[in-house]
Design an enzyme around this catalytic site. Structure first.
Site, PDB file in Angstrom:
ATOM      1  N   ASP A  28       0.838  -1.193   0.000  1.00  0.00           N
ATOM      2  CA  ASP A  28       0.000   0.000   0.000  1.00  0.00           C
ATOM      3  C   ASP A  28       0.879   1.251   0.000  1.00  0.00           C
ATOM      4  OD1 ASP A  28      -2.792   1.034   0.271  1.00  0.00           O
ATOM      5  OD2 ASP A  28      -1.940   1.947   2.067  1.00  0.00           O
TER       6      ASP A  28
ATOM      7  N   GLU B  32       0.864  -0.691  -5.160  1.00  0.00           N
ATOM      8  CA  GLU B  32      -0.262   0.241  -5.155  1.00  0.00           C
ATOM      9  C   GLU B  32       0.316   1.610  -5.505  1.00  0.00           C
ATOM     10  OE1 GLU B  32      -2.196   3.337  -4.264  1.00  0.00           O
ATOM     11  OE2 GLU B  32      -1.777   2.772  -2.204  1.00  0.00           O
TER      12      GLU B  32
ATOM     13  N   ASP C 191     -11.069   2.187  -1.254  1.00  0.00           N
ATOM     14  CA  ASP C 191     -11.130   3.629  -1.026  1.00  0.00           C
ATOM     15  C   ASP C 191     -12.098   4.342  -1.971  1.00  0.00           C
ATOM     16  OD1 ASP C 191      -9.392   3.845   1.134  1.00  0.00           O
ATOM     17  OD2 ASP C 191      -7.624   3.984  -0.143  1.00  0.00           O
TER      18      ASP C 191
END
Length: 500
Positions: A291, A338, A391
């Site tokens: 991430d 990511e 998200d």
């Protein structure tokens, strides 16, 4: 993912979002049923969010320990089957269906888990070996101290705050059976249940994609145990914190508040802390999604006293040195980068040098010009295409926010993308467009296409998981029931049609 990965499809659904009778998804029978559904649909990847024990705010990206397992995910029915819970206790733990009520869980679940612990044999040899490994020594001490003193570790008595060995040894002895072993027990049970579920998925031909958040929470055993690796002052308060500048999600940026790493200190010890973290993740997941990958090239540093993320500055991260160190110690692992957010040449070069596939988000593809990097015609094979992530709003939820004029423009671009991919699908309604986005992802040239379960089921924004920069109401979504045969058949049909 590596260069030998064949075309495949995945579904994104966190453990917490699975349905059951106990208020939050677990590693129980519903997780196995979900694996069975994925298998029948020819899905080869199940993506989840971090499995960690959540702290304040209930976010899996803010944990009390970056290597922990979430005690809420422990299958209570398995504990009952082992004789650790009574039928009455199991019944008391049941909750209504619908969204997760974390406050209620916090007040009730640990009572149930302590009842199970009270019947557990502390002389169990596997359990003793688990403790002796030392993997959760800092975590168990940290949680025991929090149980006694509350607040963050900055509120601990000085000797404990600064981890004075003699004081901690005395404390451990005083709470060994009441607290310390309880927290070890939770991680022991979680690990055993997770390994069993993962093995089941792997036997069905399904690989698990899991997250490593770039940063750890300030109020964590990670920071408490190794303050020398973080940007803290002499009182162990953060000096600078993490976040991102103004972007798609927020005009004032995102102020995450996580303490920043002292990358020089990590480099001096050969990045051992990070290597151990990745090693642990590699035992939980088949593929590791990093991430906020961009923060390893350059990261955004914000003064800890700032109220927004507007006035920060970019600083250099470890870049390729970190990944070279990981590879030298652990060999070749499968990663996904990511690489969303504010990108520049540096992070693109880092991703290309690592060879990790980046992410393409179709909800970001439409609304700008033909050079949009997320459009199917601009997507490279070594990538992972998503309709959206945890998200984003759901596909249908997002489409419902568009005005008729905006939706007409969206449809025009979507039809063009479908035509490029050779997909014939009528797009009239917003539901049509949401389904077409799934087909667009599956038809894409990316080796891997992943669809959130909400988009498989055409759920609207009531099923949204997280809204960045909004502090409440997140991480609560839970399925009311398993995907129907009809929904499963549709997914399977298109996975086969697009050779995944």
């Amino acid at each position: 993912m590596n260069e030998n990965t064949t075309r495949a499809a995945g579904v994104l659904c966190h453990i917490s979002s699975l349905p059951n009778e106990y208020g939050i998804g677990s590693l129980g029978k519903e997780a196995y049923a979900f694996v069975d559904i994925l298998s029948k649909c020819k899905v080869k990847y199940w993506q989840i969010l971090p499995l960690v024990q959540t702290g304040y705010g209930d976010s899996p990206y803010q944990s009390v320990c970056c290597n922990s397992g979430n005690p809420y995910f422990i299958d209570l029915e398995a504990l009952y089957a082992e004789g650790l819970l009574t039928e009455e206790e199991l019944s008391w733990a049941k909750e209504g269906e619908g969204n997760i009520d974390y406050a209620n869980l916090y007040n009730k679940r640990y009572t149930t888990l302590k009842q199970a612990y009270s019947r557990f044999n502390l002389q169990n040899q596997d359990f003793l070996s688990f403790i002796e490994s030392g993997d959760f020594e800092d975590y168990s001490l940290f949680m025991s101290l929090k149980s006694r003193y509350g607040g963050s570790f900055n509120n601990f008595p000085q000797a404990y705050k600064y981890k004075e060995s003699f004081a901690l040894s005395e404390f451990k002895n005083s709470v060994y059976k009441t607290d310390y072993c309880f927290w070890q027990f939770l991680q022991f049970v979680f690990k055993k249940q997770w390994q069993k579920l993962k093995a089941y998925a792997n036997e069905k031909g399904i690989k698990i994609i899991g997250d490593i958040p770039l940063y750890v929470a300030y109020d964590s055993s990670d920071v408490w145990a190794r303050p020398d690796l973080f940007d803290l002052d002499e009182d162990l308060n953060p000096v600078h914190v993490a976040g991102v500048p103004p972007d798609y999600f927020s005009e004032t940026g995102q102020l995450w508040g996580n303490p920043l790493y002292k990358w020089d200190a990590l480099k001096e010890e050969g990045y051992e802390w990070w290597i151990n973290r990745v090693k642990h993740a590699s035992t939980l997941y088949d593929v590791i999604r990093i991430d906020h990958f961009r923060g390893l090239d350059r990261y955004f540093s914000i003064d800890a006293k700032a109220e927004t993320a507007v006035d920060g500055k970019w600083l250099d991260g470890p870049k390729m040195q970190l990944f070279d160190a990981i590879k030298n110690k652990l060999g070749t692992l499968d990663f996904i980068a990511e690489d969303l957010g504010v990108l520049d040449d540096g992070v693109i070069e880092l991703r290309e040098e690592t060879g990790f596939p980046g992410m393409k988000i179709l909800l970001f593809a439409f609304g700008s010009g033909d050079d949009n990097a997320y459009l199917p015609q601009n997507t490279e094979e070594n990538s992972v295409t998503y309709t959206g992530t945890h998200d984003n709003d759901t596909a249908l939820g997002y489409l419902k926010t568009l005005t008729d004029k905006q939706f007409d423009a969206f449809k025009k671009q979507l039809r063009s993308a479908l035509k490029y991919e050779g997909v014939i699908y009528p797009v009239v309604s917003r539901e049509d467009a949401a389904r077409a986005l799934m087909l667009c992802a599956l038809a894409n040239k990316s080796k891997l296409a992943i669809v959130p379960i909400q988009d498989v089921l055409l759920l609207d924004n009531e099923a949204r998981v997280n809204t960045p920069s909004v502090s409440s109401g997140n991480w609560q979504f839970r399925l009311l029931e398993m995907p129907s045969r009809k929904d499963s058949a549709i997914l399977r049909k298109y996975i086969q049609k697009f050779n995944r």
